[in-house]
Design a protein around this motif. Sequence first.
Motif, PDB file in Angstrom:
ATOM      1  N   LYS A 173       0.811  -1.225   0.000  1.00 41.54           N
ATOM      2  CA  LYS A 173       0.000   0.000   0.000  1.00 41.54           C
ATOM      3  C   LYS A 173       0.844   1.275   0.000  1.00 41.54           C
ATOM      4  CE  LYS A 173      -4.125  -2.059   2.051  1.00 41.54           C
ATOM      5  NZ  LYS A 173      -5.170  -1.953   3.099  1.00 41.54           N
ATOM      6  N   ALA A 174       2.117   1.126  -0.361  1.00 40.04           N
ATOM      7  CA  ALA A 174       2.988   2.285  -0.551  1.00 40.04           C
ATOM      8  C   ALA A 174       3.519   2.267  -1.975  1.00 40.04           C
ATOM      9  CB  ALA A 174       4.144   2.266   0.441  1.00 40.04           C
ATOM     10  N   LEU A 175       3.514   3.445  -2.596  1.00 36.04           N
ATOM     11  CA  LEU A 175       4.066   3.590  -3.935  1.00 36.04           C
ATOM     12  C   LEU A 175       5.433   4.251  -3.813  1.00 36.04           C
ATOM     13  CD1 LEU A 175       3.503   3.411  -7.064  1.00 36.04           C
ATOM     14  CD2 LEU A 175       2.861   5.828  -6.901  1.00 36.04           C
ATOM     15  N   TYR A 176       6.475   3.528  -4.238  1.00 33.48           N
ATOM     16  CA  TYR A 176       7.830   4.074  -4.247  1.00 33.48           C
ATOM     17  C   TYR A 176       8.123   4.638  -5.638  1.00 33.48           C
ATOM     18  CZ  TYR A 176       8.463   1.696   0.183  1.00 33.48           C
ATOM     19  OH  TYR A 176       8.326   1.289   1.491  1.00 33.48           O
ATOM     20  N   SER A 177       8.825   5.757  -5.679  1.00 36.34           N
ATOM     21  CA  SER A 177       9.124   6.379  -6.964  1.00 36.34           C
ATOM     22  C   SER A 177      10.519   6.971  -6.943  1.00 36.34           C
ATOM     23  CB  SER A 177       8.101   7.467  -7.294  1.00 36.34           C
ATOM     24  OG  SER A 177       8.100   8.489  -6.316  1.00 36.34           O
ATOM     25  N   VAL A 178      11.092   7.111  -8.140  1.00 34.83           N
ATOM     26  CA  VAL A 178      12.380   7.779  -8.303  1.00 34.83           C
ATOM     27  C   VAL A 178      12.177   8.977  -9.216  1.00 34.83           C
ATOM     28  CG1 VAL A 178      13.806   5.784  -7.810  1.00 34.83           C
ATOM     29  CG2 VAL A 178      13.005   6.128 -10.139  1.00 34.83           C
ATOM     30  N   SER A 179      12.802  10.105  -8.836  1.00 35.65           N
ATOM     31  CA  SER A 179      12.528  11.363  -9.518  1.00 35.65           C
ATOM     32  C   SER A 179      13.643  12.340  -9.178  1.00 35.65           C
ATOM     33  CB  SER A 179      11.178  11.928  -9.047  1.00 35.65           C
ATOM     34  OG  SER A 179      11.247  12.285  -7.667  1.00 35.65           O
ATOM     35  N   HIS A 180      13.409  13.621  -9.464  1.00 33.70           N
ATOM     36  CA  HIS A 180      14.225  14.671  -8.836  1.00 33.70           C
ATOM     37  C   HIS A 180      13.269  15.735  -8.283  1.00 33.70           C
ATOM     38  CE1 HIS A 180      14.236  16.234 -13.131  1.00 33.70           C
ATOM     39  NE2 HIS A 180      13.871  17.328 -12.494  1.00 33.70           N
ATOM     40  N   VAL A 209      28.159   7.505 -17.637  1.00 35.55           N
ATOM     41  CA  VAL A 209      26.941   8.159 -17.171  1.00 35.55           C
ATOM     42  C   VAL A 209      26.411   9.053 -18.277  1.00 35.55           C
ATOM     43  CG1 VAL A 209      27.477   8.090 -14.705  1.00 35.55           C
ATOM     44  CG2 VAL A 209      28.220  10.041 -16.068  1.00 35.55           C
ATOM     45  N   THR A 210      25.156   9.451 -18.163  1.00 34.18           N
ATOM     46  CA  THR A 210      24.494  10.144 -19.265  1.00 34.18           C
ATOM     47  C   THR A 210      24.827  11.622 -19.355  1.00 34.18           C
ATOM     48  OG1 THR A 210      22.555  10.734 -17.939  1.00 34.18           O
ATOM     49  CG2 THR A 210      22.542   8.572 -19.023  1.00 34.18           C
ATOM     50  N   GLY A 211      25.236  12.216 -18.239  1.00 31.90           N
ATOM     51  CA  GLY A 211      25.405  13.661 -18.215  1.00 31.90           C
ATOM     52  C   GLY A 211      24.119  14.404 -17.941  1.00 31.90           C
ATOM     53  N   ALA A 212      23.044  13.672 -17.619  1.00 30.88           N
ATOM     54  CA  ALA A 212      21.747  14.295 -17.352  1.00 30.88           C
ATOM     55  C   ALA A 212      21.608  14.784 -15.917  1.00 30.88           C
ATOM     56  CB  ALA A 212      20.609  13.314 -17.658  1.00 30.88           C
ATOM     57  N   ALA A 213      22.615  14.578 -15.079  1.00 32.78           N
ATOM     58  CA  ALA A 213      22.617  15.013 -13.675  1.00 32.78           C
ATOM     59  C   ALA A 213      21.449  14.417 -12.895  1.00 32.78           C
ATOM     60  CB  ALA A 213      22.599  16.533 -13.573  1.00 32.78           C
ATOM     61  N   GLN A 214      21.149  13.138 -13.158  1.00 29.11           N
ATOM     62  CA  GLN A 214      20.098  12.441 -12.435  1.00 29.11           C
ATOM     63  C   GLN A 214      20.717  11.381 -11.524  1.00 29.11           C
ATOM     64  OE1 GLN A 214      17.348  13.804 -12.465  1.00 29.11           O
ATOM     65  NE2 GLN A 214      17.552  15.064 -14.304  1.00 29.11           N
ATOM     66  N   ALA A 215      19.856  10.715 -10.742  1.00 29.06           N
ATOM     67  CA  ALA A 215      20.328   9.681  -9.824  1.00 29.06           C
ATOM     68  C   ALA A 215      19.711   8.328 -10.199  1.00 29.06           C
ATOM     69  CB  ALA A 215      20.000  10.071  -8.387  1.00 29.06           C
ATOM     70  N   ALA A 216      18.513   8.028  -9.715  1.00 29.21           N
ATOM     71  CA  ALA A 216      17.867   6.752 -10.037  1.00 29.21           C
ATOM     72  C   ALA A 216      16.888   6.924 -11.190  1.00 29.21           C
ATOM     73  CB  ALA A 216      17.140   6.202  -8.815  1.00 29.21           C
ATOM     74  N   TRP A 217      16.774   5.856 -11.991  1.00 31.99           N
ATOM     75  CA  TRP A 217      15.832   5.846 -13.118  1.00 31.99           C
ATOM     76  C   TRP A 217      14.764   4.770 -12.976  1.00 31.99           C
ATOM     77  CZ3 TRP A 217      16.040   9.702 -16.643  1.00 31.99           C
ATOM     78  CH2 TRP A 217      17.257  10.396 -16.807  1.00 31.99           C
ATOM     79  N   THR A 218      14.951   3.808 -12.081  1.00 30.41           N
ATOM     80  CA  THR A 218      14.036   2.670 -12.021  1.00 30.41           C
ATOM     81  C   THR A 218      13.982   2.116 -10.602  1.00 30.41           C
ATOM     82  OG1 THR A 218      13.587   0.465 -12.955  1.00 30.41           O
ATOM     83  CG2 THR A 218      15.894   1.102 -12.711  1.00 30.41           C
ATOM     84  N   VAL A 219      12.844   1.484 -10.261  1.00 26.40           N
ATOM     85  CA  VAL A 219      12.652   0.904  -8.935  1.00 26.40           C
ATOM     86  C   VAL A 219      11.842  -0.377  -9.077  1.00 26.40           C
ATOM     87  CG1 VAL A 219      10.652   2.413  -8.551  1.00 26.40           C
ATOM     88  CG2 VAL A 219      11.752   1.317  -6.592  1.00 26.40           C
ATOM     89  N   ILE A 245      13.138  -3.458  -1.639  1.00 26.68           N
ATOM     90  CA  ILE A 245      13.027  -2.755  -2.895  1.00 26.68           C
ATOM     91  C   ILE A 245      14.449  -2.446  -3.382  1.00 26.68           C
ATOM     92  CG2 ILE A 245      10.797  -1.735  -2.291  1.00 26.68           C
ATOM     93  CD1 ILE A 245      12.258   0.980  -2.161  1.00 26.68           C
ATOM     94  N   ALA A 246      14.573  -2.274  -4.687  1.00 27.82           N
ATOM     95  CA  ALA A 246      15.873  -1.953  -5.275  1.00 27.82           C
ATOM     96  C   ALA A 246      15.704  -0.765  -6.208  1.00 27.82           C
ATOM     97  CB  ALA A 246      16.426  -3.145  -6.040  1.00 27.82           C
ATOM     98  N   MET A 247      16.730   0.061  -6.284  1.00 33.41           N
ATOM     99  CA  MET A 247      16.737   1.191  -7.197  1.00 33.41           C
ATOM    100  C   MET A 247      17.956   1.099  -8.094  1.00 33.41           C
ATOM    101  SD  MET A 247      15.413   4.340  -4.841  1.00 33.41           S
ATOM    102  CE  MET A 247      13.713   4.295  -4.244  1.00 33.41           C
ATOM    103  N   GLY A 248      17.762   1.480  -9.342  1.00 32.48           N
ATOM    104  CA  GLY A 248      18.847   1.470 -10.298  1.00 32.48           C
ATOM    105  C   GLY A 248      18.921   2.799 -11.021  1.00 32.48           C
ATOM    106  N   GLY A 249      20.111   3.167 -11.439  1.00 33.27           N
ATOM    107  CA  GLY A 249      20.278   4.430 -12.135  1.00 33.27           C
ATOM    108  C   GLY A 249      21.738   4.690 -12.416  1.00 33.27           C
ATOM    109  N   GLU A 250      22.183   5.923 -12.136  1.00 33.30           N
ATOM    110  CA  GLU A 250      23.577   6.296 -12.368  1.00 33.30           C
ATOM    111  C   GLU A 250      24.163   7.064 -11.189  1.00 33.30           C
ATOM    112  OE1 GLU A 250      23.962   9.157 -15.642  1.00 33.30           O
ATOM    113  OE2 GLU A 250      21.782   9.329 -15.651  1.00 33.30           O
ATOM    114  N   PHE A 251      23.589   6.913 -10.014  1.00 37.01           N
ATOM    115  CA  PHE A 251      24.092   7.589  -8.821  1.00 37.01           C
ATOM    116  C   PHE A 251      25.434   7.010  -8.403  1.00 37.01           C
ATOM    117  CE2 PHE A 251      20.776   4.462  -7.967  1.00 37.01           C
ATOM    118  CZ  PHE A 251      21.454   3.502  -7.226  1.00 37.01           C
TER     119      PHE A 251
END
Length: 533
Positions: free
Chosen positions: A306-313, A388-398, A405-411
């Motif tokens: 009943k919790a929604l986890y998200s990755v964003s900025h 890395v992409t150069g987009a200055a982001q951290a996680a892209w997927t969860v 839970i696991a998070m993936g990205g370029e952090f």
Amino acid sequence: MPLASAGADTAPPAGTPATVTADALPTWQVNGVVWSMATVGNTVYATGNFTKARPPGTKIGDAKEVARKNLLAFNLTTGNLITSFDHTLDGQGLRVVASPDGKRVYVGGEFTTVDGKPRSRLAAFDTATGALVPNFAPKVSNKIRGIAATNSTVYFGGNFFNVNGKSRTRLAAVKAADGTNVDTWKPTANDDEVYALAIAPGGTRVIIGGKFQQLNATPKVGVGAVDATTGALAPWSSRPIPTRISKEAGSYVTDLTVSGDVVYGAANGDGGHWFDGRFAAKAATGDLVWLDNCYGATYGVYVKDKALYSVSHAHDCSSVGTFPETYPKQTWHRALAETTYATGTDQAPPGSNSNYSRQPIPTQLHWYPSLTPAAAKLVDATPGTVVVTGAAQAAWTVTGNGGYIAMGGEFPKVNGKAQQGLVRFAVKGTTAAKRQPEAIAAPTAARQFMSRKIKVSWKATWDMDNASLTYEVLRDAGTTPIGKVTQKSSFWNLPSLSFTDTTPPAGAHAYRIRVKDADGNVVTSPVSNAVRP
């Protein structure tokens, strides 16, 4: 809206979902970017743009680093690489999903070979053996970004126009048995890319998200549904994605996931204050359940308990009554959690071109791990290899399962500690909750006017996964508190607190504040100035 503390954490009030802890668990790392992950049982499949993997706590070039080109698998309980799953994609993978029975994972992206064998942007792997499925090799003319599967059919979307030699407009379906076309399913995303797909419960509808403004030559902005057999447009009532006004100004769906009878979507907005947050809608009808208009592009969503986890900025969540925009410099928060159900009404101003005002909203939960964005450019030990992409982001997927839970990205870091590209978090009890409150400054002590009493004052601190903290006041070198104050706080709301020592002994006294969270973790302040009663 009032700047309220988030409503729950690892020790929430009754009836509110608990979050996983904010402890970043050791996980194998990558030297690039992870775009998508899928979990089957206790195995996470991750795809993206990387060339190597290495153990936690090691640096790029470590002796234990191994080759993994754009695809790997790891154990969600231990974080260890699954060495038997070893494949090479000659281009980046953009999406990985599992079949409902868990027997296969499908990977789509920009690659044209897998392990040197022809696979045009779509491949299947047997989860029991880890092997590339030999008789599944559809030929897709261009990139795939979104995939959804039943046990018999694989639906996919992206920016292609031909599948197995037959015309298709950014959407297609093939048979899981042999990769041949499902010729009855030919919907069209007429004007722009598809990013995500999901299957509604019952398997009769395919939900589609992306940049498009039309489905089947009918206005349907960013999200809609089609019949899973015929591809005909199916009812979809809500309009969470606002209509674009140009290529530079608009919103689009980046991810979709279904839990129960609800589909949850993530959105990215181009331009000022376009919809960047998350929405929930009934999968059978498209009826809006809630819309969270936090600003700061959202890339991936995952439902657990009943919790929604998200990755964003995220940088402005006044929409749901939590952290506001900071001026003159924005601050970004890369991982969030919120209830899967509506709890209130949005009273913040609607976003650019929004179709909604005062719509239902969820409650943002008190869970704020820190993911460091990637550098503008980083290369590994191989000259010229961009990782890395150069987009200055951290996680892209969860993604996740019952315990993690696991998070993936370029952090490059999580909670300030080196951990590149992949990280895990666990429910309390599965692992110890060790994340202590953030550091607290020294209190100040002052004798009250015309009195022997001493007032001790301090600024509250905060904790990544506990909203309510207990502050114990310690006098001199004592370890037994002379007083306690319990207070909710958050990184954007740090109240001033105080306690009055009404019976100080003779002589000068200094004070410390010992802070405890609900999980028993402790941090102690430096000592205050000394004061005589």
